[in-house]
Write an enzyme that holds these catalytic residues in place. Sequence first.
Site, PDB file in Angstrom:
ATOM      1  N   ASP A 366      34.163  14.755  35.930  1.00  0.00           N
ATOM      2  CA  ASP A 366      34.129  16.039  36.636  1.00  0.00           C
ATOM      3  C   ASP A 366      32.903  16.788  36.100  1.00  0.00           C
ATOM      4  OD1 ASP A 366      35.028  18.411  38.048  1.00  0.00           O
ATOM      5  OD2 ASP A 366      35.651  19.159  36.080  1.00  0.00           O
ATOM      6  N   ASP A 568      38.949  18.208  33.463  1.00  0.00           N
ATOM      7  CA  ASP A 568      39.570  19.287  32.684  1.00  0.00           C
ATOM      8  C   ASP A 568      40.380  20.254  33.529  1.00  0.00           C
ATOM      9  OD1 ASP A 568      37.516  20.648  34.011  1.00  0.00           O
ATOM     10  OD2 ASP A 568      37.303  22.091  32.368  1.00  0.00           O
ATOM     11  N   ASP A 572      41.546  18.036  38.937  1.00  0.00           N
ATOM     12  CA  ASP A 572      41.215  16.681  38.491  1.00  0.00           C
ATOM     13  C   ASP A 572      42.463  15.828  38.273  1.00  0.00           C
ATOM     14  OD1 ASP A 572      38.457  17.327  38.341  1.00  0.00           O
ATOM     15  OD2 ASP A 572      38.782  18.262  36.389  1.00  0.00           O
TER      16      ASP A 572
END
Length: 674
Positions: A366, A568, A572
């Site tokens: 990410d 995080d 996600d």
Amino acid sequence: MPESDLDALIKLSAGIDGVNKVRVYGRIGQMALEFDNPCRASILEAVGAIDAQAIADAKSGYVMQLEPRKHKLIMDLATLVGAHYARRWFLPMPLRAIFIVAGYMTFLRAALHELARPRLTVPVLDASAIGISFVKRDVNTAGQTMFLLNVGELLEDYTRAMSENELINSLLDVPDKAQKIVGDTEISVAATELEPGDLVAVRTGMSICIDGVVEQGSAMVNQATLTGEPLAVERSVGDDVFAGTVVEDGSILVRVRANTAQTKLRSIVSLVQTADSLKSEGQSHMEDLANKIVPWNFLLAGLVALTTRSLIKTSAALMVDYSCALKLTGSVAVMTAMSDAAKMGVMVKGAKYFESFAKADTIVFDKTGTLTEAQPRLACVLTTDGWSEDEVLRFAACLEEHFPHPVARAVVNAARERGLEHRERHAAVEYIVAHGIASSIEGRRAIIGSAHFVFEDECAQLESDIKEQIELQMQGLSPLYLAVDGKVVGVLGIEDPLKPGVREAIADLHALGVKHVVMLTGDSERTAERIAREAGVDEFKAELLPEDKYAYVERIKSEGRHVAMVGDGVNDSPALGLADVGLAMGGGSDIAKEVADIILTDTDLAAIVRLRRMSQGLIDRLTSSYSKVMLTNSALLALGITGVITPQVSSLLHNGSTIAYSLNNAKAYLPPVS
């Protein structure tokens, strides 16, 4: 319970029919039993019958430490050695024989218990080897063999216990945070600072770090870690909630009921116990082989007996087994890896995830809070419709203040720096994952989020020429659009700089065998392109929703890639759960940490590089242990069968090599991080 009572409790519990192993965790007042399932009811009844008087009767004046200590090991060894040689030197042979036969009953019961299942295991091997000495009427050899086996078991138990306690103590250093309510304000504190009676706020995506009672609000709570039930359950006023569970949707205020140190220790002990069922493929292979090889020991002993007609050589064939060495060395290697990982701020939920990460050929990152700084900064505020910058920022901070995402913190921090008051001015907040936030402030509907959320989902209005000007000014920044009553009143530009060392970390991962590094983000194409270029990733995808990230991971897995996902945020979580191994970065949402297989408290990507090296080191250590154990024990078998060494010497060398290999596997994998 006083420390002096713990050994007595273990003694009483271990003596219950059907109980195979007892572990007492004195610091949290809990005990774990391994038992035969058909005996569950009777075992629970027997445990419940253990009272203060039973403890007092069983104590016999000995004390147990909370953790295995060297001086306790020395005392236990001294007692074992002293008793053995005192009987040998001072008791007449008939009386000594009675003691030896009585000692054999422990080995015989263990063997009969295994045969009743039915299965051939190490206790059957040991009892058979000792029994051969009795058949030869060599009581002294039988006593010496039992003595050596008891010494080996004591050392093995100590080595395993030290590794397990080192792991538990390392995990205790991993911090938890909580949102404590003080008056009409909300502050972030370490969970260990909470006391019974404190009030804690828990919202969507956050974990519940304490045991308590819901005092206000309602939420859907995922309790899979406690109950195994995959579906979230509703918890409202008056309901109990427990540490280690996660709020999937909603908001609650929880009154702390139990000591937070105890609940954390309980969850860590649970993790250590659960990790035993999440063995790596290499460790599982070693243990499966260890179990399967025992019948071949008996076959070999039978062949030796038929061909040599020697009970001594037959006993030598039974005395050396592969099972204990393979299981102990593998277990110690894994616990050391988990402990070392915890010391560098990484919590791994099972050995299989070390192996999965070591094998990963594709790592998907990410962007926000993972590759970029964990603390994004507000770069600019653009206003429309007659609003001032302070009004836009105050409204935005009011909406963002309860969410743990780095972008939300950037807005709140900017408002604080400008001295803007924004506490609790709104009604219930609705968080739409990966899109934005909606609420009602002072009777007006307010939304904040991405362009997709504000313009397409919420149909907010903004003149096209103004929109074009804003997009031009926002190049390279991440825009957050704020709309009130259907009109865009301002845009916040978030500066999201790359973390220091990211490019070097990605280069290191490539050098460690990662073939493809990908960045996925919901941010704009231009912002994503800049970050991808600076980071040195192989591929990037921009303007993605959670389902898009999930679909991407699903697609590359179907192509045969072994995928690690690093993220995080709440958005996600689907991709983290789908990947072969999911890693949650420190500072991210608790639900991401719950879904992930590995949790990093450090936001530095260097931790991921160290974890990769450690994971590969564990695989190498397991492979090396397997080779050493097979070679050493095969050599001892050959020497014993040919009569070069006695069964007692082969037992001594077998146990000694097992301890030596285990202690070698207990060495640190990586040097301490300076």
